[in-house]
Scaffold this motif. Structure first.
Motif, PDB file in Angstrom:
ATOM      1  N   GLY A 192     -23.104  31.633 -30.459  1.00  0.00           N
ATOM      2  CA  GLY A 192     -23.184  32.661 -29.654  1.00  0.00           C
ATOM      3  C   GLY A 192     -23.702  32.078 -28.292  1.00  0.00           C
ATOM      4  N   ARG A 193     -24.257  30.878 -28.175  1.00  0.00           N
ATOM      5  CA  ARG A 193     -24.989  30.456 -27.043  1.00  0.00           C
ATOM      6  C   ARG A 193     -24.025  29.526 -26.286  1.00  0.00           C
ATOM      7  N   VAL A 194     -24.165  29.696 -24.920  1.00  0.00           N
ATOM      8  CA  VAL A 194     -23.537  28.779 -24.057  1.00  0.00           C
ATOM      9  C   VAL A 194     -24.210  27.476 -23.934  1.00  0.00           C
ATOM     10  N   VAL A 195     -23.816  26.248 -24.313  1.00  0.00           N
ATOM     11  CA  VAL A 195     -24.220  25.013 -24.502  1.00  0.00           C
ATOM     12  C   VAL A 195     -23.652  24.012 -23.150  1.00  0.00           C
ATOM     13  N   LYS A 196     -24.679  23.472 -22.552  1.00  0.00           N
ATOM     14  CA  LYS A 196     -24.352  22.583 -21.387  1.00  0.00           C
ATOM     15  C   LYS A 196     -25.018  21.076 -21.556  1.00  0.00           C
ATOM     16  N   TYR A 197     -24.267  20.319 -21.522  1.00  0.00           N
ATOM     17  CA  TYR A 197     -25.054  19.065 -21.488  1.00  0.00           C
ATOM     18  C   TYR A 197     -24.179  17.970 -20.820  1.00  0.00           C
ATOM     19  N   GLU A 198     -24.942  16.596 -20.513  1.00  0.00           N
ATOM     20  CA  GLU A 198     -24.246  15.779 -19.857  1.00  0.00           C
ATOM     21  C   GLU A 198     -24.002  14.182 -21.103  1.00  0.00           C
ATOM     22  N   LEU A 199     -23.143  13.500 -21.050  1.00  0.00           N
ATOM     23  CA  LEU A 199     -23.109  12.259 -21.807  1.00  0.00           C
ATOM     24  C   LEU A 199     -22.362  11.252 -21.067  1.00  0.00           C
ATOM     25  N   PRO A 204     -10.986   4.680 -24.683  1.00  0.00           N
ATOM     26  CA  PRO A 204      -9.908   3.397 -24.587  1.00  0.00           C
ATOM     27  C   PRO A 204      -9.482   2.972 -23.362  1.00  0.00           C
ATOM     28  N   LYS A 205      -8.866   3.830 -22.500  1.00  0.00           N
ATOM     29  CA  LYS A 205      -7.873   3.718 -21.334  1.00  0.00           C
ATOM     30  C   LYS A 205      -8.890   3.484 -20.181  1.00  0.00           C
ATOM     31  N   LEU A 206      -9.769   4.583 -20.047  1.00  0.00           N
ATOM     32  CA  LEU A 206     -10.550   4.983 -18.888  1.00  0.00           C
ATOM     33  C   LEU A 206     -11.685   4.103 -18.897  1.00  0.00           C
ATOM     34  N   GLY A 207     -12.322   3.744 -19.989  1.00  0.00           N
ATOM     35  CA  GLY A 207     -13.670   2.976 -20.155  1.00  0.00           C
ATOM     36  C   GLY A 207     -14.781   3.919 -19.949  1.00  0.00           C
ATOM     37  N   VAL A 208     -15.983   3.464 -19.640  1.00  0.00           N
ATOM     38  CA  VAL A 208     -17.141   4.370 -19.674  1.00  0.00           C
ATOM     39  C   VAL A 208     -17.200   5.348 -18.493  1.00  0.00           C
ATOM     40  N   ARG A 209     -17.231   6.574 -19.174  1.00  0.00           N
ATOM     41  CA  ARG A 209     -17.084   7.679 -18.081  1.00  0.00           C
ATOM     42  C   ARG A 209     -18.426   8.574 -18.225  1.00  0.00           C
ATOM     43  N   ASP A 210     -18.777   9.045 -17.131  1.00  0.00           N
ATOM     44  CA  ASP A 210     -19.888  10.057 -17.293  1.00  0.00           C
ATOM     45  C   ASP A 210     -19.325  11.715 -17.201  1.00  0.00           C
ATOM     46  N   LEU A 211     -19.682  12.411 -17.958  1.00  0.00           N
ATOM     47  CA  LEU A 211     -19.077  13.826 -18.228  1.00  0.00           C
ATOM     48  C   LEU A 211     -20.146  15.038 -18.330  1.00  0.00           C
ATOM     49  N   SER A 212     -19.767  16.144 -17.639  1.00  0.00           N
ATOM     50  CA  SER A 212     -20.622  17.137 -17.838  1.00  0.00           C
ATOM     51  C   SER A 212     -19.749  18.219 -18.889  1.00  0.00           C
ATOM     52  N   VAL A 213     -20.257  18.690 -19.940  1.00  0.00           N
ATOM     53  CA  VAL A 213     -19.648  19.330 -20.883  1.00  0.00           C
ATOM     54  C   VAL A 213     -20.204  20.916 -21.106  1.00  0.00           C
ATOM     55  N   THR A 214     -19.438  21.850 -21.119  1.00  0.00           N
ATOM     56  CA  THR A 214     -20.009  23.070 -21.044  1.00  0.00           C
ATOM     57  C   THR A 214     -19.146  23.830 -22.406  1.00  0.00           C
ATOM     58  N   TYR A 215     -19.861  24.222 -23.404  1.00  0.00           N
ATOM     59  CA  TYR A 215     -19.211  24.971 -24.628  1.00  0.00           C
ATOM     60  C   TYR A 215     -19.481  26.437 -24.393  1.00  0.00           C
ATOM     61  N   LEU A 216     -18.147  27.170 -24.210  1.00  0.00           N
ATOM     62  CA  LEU A 216     -18.668  28.674 -24.050  1.00  0.00           C
ATOM     63  C   LEU A 216     -18.136  29.295 -25.405  1.00  0.00           C
ATOM     64  N   PRO A 217     -18.938  30.166 -25.748  1.00  0.00           N
ATOM     65  CA  PRO A 217     -18.248  30.819 -27.082  1.00  0.00           C
ATOM     66  C   PRO A 217     -17.238  31.719 -27.027  1.00  0.00           C
ATOM     67  N   VAL A 218     -16.341  31.605 -27.781  1.00  0.00           N
ATOM     68  CA  VAL A 218     -15.224  32.808 -27.639  1.00  0.00           C
ATOM     69  C   VAL A 218     -15.368  33.657 -28.472  1.00  0.00           C
ATOM     70  N   GLU A 219     -15.770  34.735 -27.947  1.00  0.00           N
ATOM     71  CA  GLU A 219     -16.369  35.816 -28.967  1.00  0.00           C
ATOM     72  C   GLU A 219     -15.187  37.322 -29.117  1.00  0.00           C
ATOM     73  N   VAL A 220     -15.117  37.695 -30.095  1.00  0.00           N
ATOM     74  CA  VAL A 220     -14.334  38.779 -30.419  1.00  0.00           C
ATOM     75  C   VAL A 220     -15.033  39.780 -30.986  1.00  0.00           C
ATOM     76  N   PRO A 221     -14.677  41.017 -31.294  1.00  0.00           N
ATOM     77  CA  PRO A 221     -15.637  42.281 -31.828  1.00  0.00           C
ATOM     78  C   PRO A 221     -16.022  41.658 -33.302  1.00  0.00           C
ATOM     79  N   GLY A 222     -15.514  40.695 -34.008  1.00  0.00           N
ATOM     80  CA  GLY A 222     -15.880  40.390 -35.263  1.00  0.00           C
ATOM     81  C   GLY A 222     -16.819  39.227 -35.245  1.00  0.00           C
ATOM     82  N   GLY A 223     -17.072  38.558 -34.004  1.00  0.00           N
ATOM     83  CA  GLY A 223     -18.099  37.574 -34.064  1.00  0.00           C
ATOM     84  C   GLY A 223     -17.300  36.256 -33.132  1.00  0.00           C
TER      85      GLY A 223
END
Length: 1013
Positions: A192-199, A204-223
């Motif tokens: 249930g937590r919003v997770v943010k991080y960079e990596l 394979p095609k783009l090579g090395v990339r720097d990314l910002s990632v945000t995970y948002l919980p998809v919540e419904v009444p059941g969890g």
């Protein structure tokens, strides 16, 4: 019974009509209200086609014909009715064959689905917003499987929907990355937590990339059902590549099934109920198996809904009102359904309630899915930092996310709804001239039905200020009909200022290049140096820039040339590299640690690229950081060890003291005396261990004096030879004219013996042991190499063996207390820890140089002093004059130790006045006339007043009094105290009976001049 059901149908909230021979022959009040009729006559007799929209008429006629011909109940149909006042009403119709006055007829149940249609339209609108978003968005379920991936997400990777959607994350991404990084972050999001991080990730095609990632919980009444993943490529600082997004997996709103209507008749007096087959199915019974008991029926209603149902039934029974309720049913197999129930009370000699129940499970599921999807899309919109708003065909705002409102100076998106956005924030150009709406590039999406993208305009905030912006405008359609546009924009003020600052700085670049204190270089892709500033020349130890320019980075500078090529690849992809730490080689062959940042610049064309790099020498910083961490660890362990040892001192003092008293009283009992002697010896051995802990923690009491280490080594050389054994060859190399040091002689002997024993244990098959002394000058280079030592004059004593040696891991722990490489029971692990503590307490330094299989060399450096060696005479007979008749004021907070000291002193004639703290001691001192207290015997560290504070106060009352302090800490040492507090002496804990009585007698017999006050 027929009248009862007719009454029921007329009171139902659902619209019901009956048509026969294409004419309407019956409508209930709900149908009249639905079609806008005040009287049934307005509808009776009308052709069915008069109330059906022409687009729906062919389907309806075909369904009626099939119902007549097959006499079956076809699936429900969605169609549009036209009310008497011309309103279009979306409706779901269920038809069944019946008869009316002997003629074939069709009974139709109509349900207004306008609200559901509006909800579905809202869902499609939010879906379109995500489709056109420039953010890379994917939804991952709790099985780590992609269920949604928008077009931006797929385009970024160059993949198709079927390569992602439905597949596991570990199949799409690198398996190792998923196991070590992504899975842990997803699991945290599933709580249930919003997770943010960079990596940093290698594609394979783009090579090395720097990314910002945000995970948002998809919540419904059941969890939490999954995680919405929002990715942003932060490698390019100018902008993210925008692409139209398209969801490839649509949410199933609800299963389109017909309304199944069940009938029931409840005899309230008998407590029995009659069910139709459909009602049995709704409650999970096979027709014919229901008991007919009301309690069995009520038991199937969900426990949370049951009180509401019972209350509604009670209200209907008492007041005659209609019963209407929606509730959940739990079937025996665990499945559930939603029932929309309606009933009326009939009193015809008996009291009954008759009613119908409609299974609305699919409708409830559809509504829930719509709500969940709407909430999810709103969450995604409001979680992005990119501003997004929608326009209708007139240019008025239809929706806005929070980022849009904030960038334009508003608190909430609702403040923008219905406003003309051009007039609000795009009315004036950057030069202050008016910006006509017909020229506005935002409206290209509406005028020309094509996307537009602009980066050279400004938007205006609510306070009248403006900001440069980059925006995209996309047409938005409903089916084939254009309904407006979606606009996304970014505030590029920071980027604009940075670009301006860069242009300004380029004019000053050369001056900075030449005068910078850090190294700057330019190089070609093959490693040839094209330019280097003076700081870089000095850093690498070359005589001139010309000499350095002949070197190649791969061949002459980088320890690992692959690191340079990796930096070039990063620059090629990301445009620059920041804070990369590598090892470089100086002209003299020594390696240094450097941190470099740089960028790839072009000269003319793509083929003529150059690497521009800024370099900082961090070698000294890394050495200091490592040494600081080691020193902090040793200090923490030392404080712990010292604290434990100090507490044990008091306990051991009591044990040893009372053992000695018992020895004197039990001399005639040989058996008990032997036991008491063993107790005393055990206490003394424990005290020895305590002294080693105090030595390591630098809290033992030292009596430093000027020494010549050559004499110390010579004094214990014979003992060392016996200690190490005949199979080890001992050699001493003592320097002539060796300087003097100031240290405790006994502790220095302990240091040498501990080092010799450690060397002996490292040579189980024999070997050579060399002890050498010499004068040693620490210069700047040596101080930098060792760290934590200042240049100056020292005396070195070194112990070298030819034993098995140590690896780096063992060396990092060698001075820690209780660390040992010996088998269990063969060592305490305090030998080298004691060496470390004694040397540090004597303001010296100790370190070890060793390799496995090549022996070890311990070097001890002590500050050299320009003072002569003091040769004193030890007291030949401490036992003489032990008794006395003087009065002693004893201050000690430990009850056991205070009692022991009182017992020892009282037995040999002294008068002892006991005090547990400073306040009590001062009270006693004030009560006694001057001259009647001869000696103050006080602990140093106590709660409240310390020993020195008590001594100052008592001395003001009894100026002639003499003082002896007791402690196991070095915070109050004998040498320091006697020079700063005239007439005061020191007794180290734990002490024996002889040490206590001798020290007291010694101090009382010393004549000390009392300073005038």
């Amino acid at each position: 019974m027929q009248d009862d059901f007719r009454h029921l149908v007329e009171t139902m909230p659902d619209a019901i009509l009956v048509q026969s021979e294409n004419r309407i022959v019956f409508v209930n009040p709900s149908c009249m209200r639905l079609l806008g009729a005040e009287r049934a006559e307005q509808l009776i007799g009308k052709d069915i086609s008069e109330i059906i929209h022409p687009d729906s008429l062919p389907t309806i006629r075909r369904g009626i014909r099939e119902c007549y011909e097959n006499r079956t109940t076809p699936p429900p149909l969605e169609h549009a009715l036209v009310s008497l006042n011309g309103l279009l009403i979306p409706t779901e119709a269920s038809a069944m064959f019946t008869t009316w006055k002997g003629l074939p007829a069709i009974e139709v149940v109509l349900r207004d689905i306008s609200e559901r249609k509006r909800a579905e339209e809202r869902l499609r609108q939010y879906e379109r917003l995500v489709e056109v978003s420039e953010e890379m968005i994917a939804v991952i379920d709790r099985d780590y499987r992609y269920v949604v991936a928008n077009r931006a997400f797929l385009n970024y990777r160059g993949m198709e929907s079927e390569q992602v959607v439905g597949r596991l994350v570990s199949e799409v991404l690198d398996q190792v990355f998923f196991e070590t990084v992504a899975k842990e972050k997803l699991d945290e999001c599933f709580t249930g937590r919003v997770v943010k991080y960079e990596l940093t990730y290698t594609y394979p095609k783009l090579g090395v990339r720097d990314l910002s990632v945000t995970y948002l919980p998809v919540e419904v009444p059941g969890g939490v059902t999954g995680a919405a993943c929002v990715l942003r490529d932060i490698t390019e600082r100018k902008r993210l590549e925008r692409a139209n997004q398209e969801w490839h997996q649509r949410l199933e709103l609800a299963e389109r099934a017909g309304l199944r209507m069940g009938f029931w008749d409840w005899n309230t007096a008998a407590g029995t109920v009659i069910w139709s087959d459909e009602t049995c199915r709704q409650f999970g019974y096979v027709p014919g198996t229901f008991s007919g008991r009301v309690e069995d029926a009520v038991a199937r209603i969900h426990s949370e809904d049951r009180p509401r149902v019972e209350a509604a039934i009670q209200t209907a029974m008492e007041g005659g009102a209609q019963y209407a309720m929606q509730y959940r049913v739990v079937r025996p197999d665990g499945t559930g359904s939603w029932i929309d129930a309606h009933g009326v009370v009939v009193r015809d000699g008996t009291t009954r309630m008759i009613g119908v129940g409609i299974d609305i499970t699919n409708l409830k599921r559809a509504e829930q899915l719509v709500e969940e999807s709407e909430a999810k899309y709103l969450l995604l919109l409001n979680s992005t930092a990119e501003a997004i708003f929608g326009l209708d065909l007139q240019g008025e705002c239809t929706f806005s996310n929070l980022a849009c409102a904030r960038m334009l100076g508003y608190q909430a998106p609702e403040e923008l709804l219905g406003k003309n956005m051009h007039g609000l924030m795009h009315h004036t150009r950057a030069d202050g001239t008016a910006y006509p709406r017909e020229e506005c590039q935002i409206y290209v999406a509406i005028r020309d039905k094509r996307p537009s993208h602009h980066i050279d305009e400004v938007f205006w905030r609510s306070d009248g200020s403006s900001f440069p912006t980059e925006y995209w405008s996309y047409p938005m359609s409903s089916g084939t009909e254009l309904v407006g546009s979606v606009v996304t924009f970014l505030d590029i003020s920071d980027r604009t200022r940075a670009e301006e600052a860069l242009r300004h700085s380029e004019s000053q670049y050369r001056e900075l290049f030449e005068n910078a204190t850090y190294g700057i270089l330019r190089s070609s892709p093959n490693g040839s140096l094209l330019d280097a500033n003076p700081a870089l020349v000095s850093m690498l130890g070359y005589g001139s820039q010309t000499e350095l320019m002949t070197r190649n980075l791969d061949r002459d500078i980088y320890e690992n040339p692959a690191e340079r090529h990796a930096a070039i690849e990063t620059c090629r992809i990301a445009g620059r590299v920041d804070g990369v730490e590598v090892k470089w080689k100086r002209r003299d062959g020594k390696f240094i640690d450097v941190r470099m940042s740089g960028r790839m610049i072009r000269q003319g064309d793509q083929e003529n690229r150059q690497m521009e790099v800024i370099v900082d020498d961090i070698t000294e910083r890394r050495i200091l950081e490592q040494q600081l961490r080691q020193a902090q660890k040793m200090e923490a362990v030392g404080r712990l060890s010292g604290g434990i040892a100090h507490d044990f001192n008091n306990l051991l003092g009591v044990i040893i003291g009372y053992s000695e008293i018992l020895e004197e009283h039990l001399r005639d009992d040989e058996k008990l005396l032997k036991n008491i002697v063993e107790i005393r010896k055990a206490g003394q051995r424990a005290a020895s261990l305590t002294r080693q802990l105090l030595a390591f923690s630098r809290r033992q009491v030292l009596e430093p004096k000027v020494l010549r280490l050559n004499f110390v080594v010579s004094d214990i050389e014979k003992m060392l030879r016996r200690l190490i054994g005949e199979d080890i060859e001992l050699t001493t190399e003592l320097a002539a004219n060796l300087g003097n040091v100031k240290a405790d002689q006994g502790q220095m002997e302990q240091v040498i013996m501990n080092l010799a024993v450690n060397a002996r244990d490292a040579m189980p098959s024999g070997g050579k042991l060399v002890i050498e002394t010499k004068n040693f000058e620490v210069d700047e280079e040596y101080a930098l190499q060792r760290g934590y030592i200042n240049p100056g004059s020292f005396v070195m004593i070194a112990v070298t063996d030819t034993g098995m040696g140590m690896d780096a891991e063992t060396q990092s722990h060698i001075f820690e207390p209780f660390f040992t490489t010996k088998e269990l029971g063969k060592g305490t692990g305090l030998g080298l820890a004691t060496v470390y503590g004694v040397v540090k307490q004597s303001y010296g330094f100790v370190w070890v140089d060793s390799e496995l299989g090549h022996g070890a060399r311990f070097e001890v450096l002590l500050p050299r002093v320009n003072e002569p060696v003091h040769i004193g005479l030890k007291n030949a007979n401490l036992r003489s004059g032990r008794s006395g008749s003087e009065t002693i004021l004893l201050v000690e907070d430990d009850d056991s130790l205070r009692g022991l000291a009182t017992t020892i002193l009282s037995e040999i004639g002294y008068t002892v006045l006991e005090a547990v703290n400073g306040a009590q001691a001062l009270t006693i001192a004030r009560e006694k006339p001057r001259g009647q207290i001869h000696l103050l015997l006080s602990d140093v560290v106590m709660p409240g007043m310390s020993g020195p504070q008590i001594a100052d106060e008592v001395n003001s009352i009894h100026p002639e009094i003499k003082t002896v302090f007791m402690s196991g800490y070095t915070e109050f040492s004998a040498g320091h105290d006697q020079t700063s507090h005239l007439g005061r002496f020191f007794l180290q804990k734990p002490f024996t009976q002889l040490e206590l009585t001798s020290k007291v007698r010694e101090v009382l017999d010393v004549c000390v001049a009392v300073p005038s006050r």
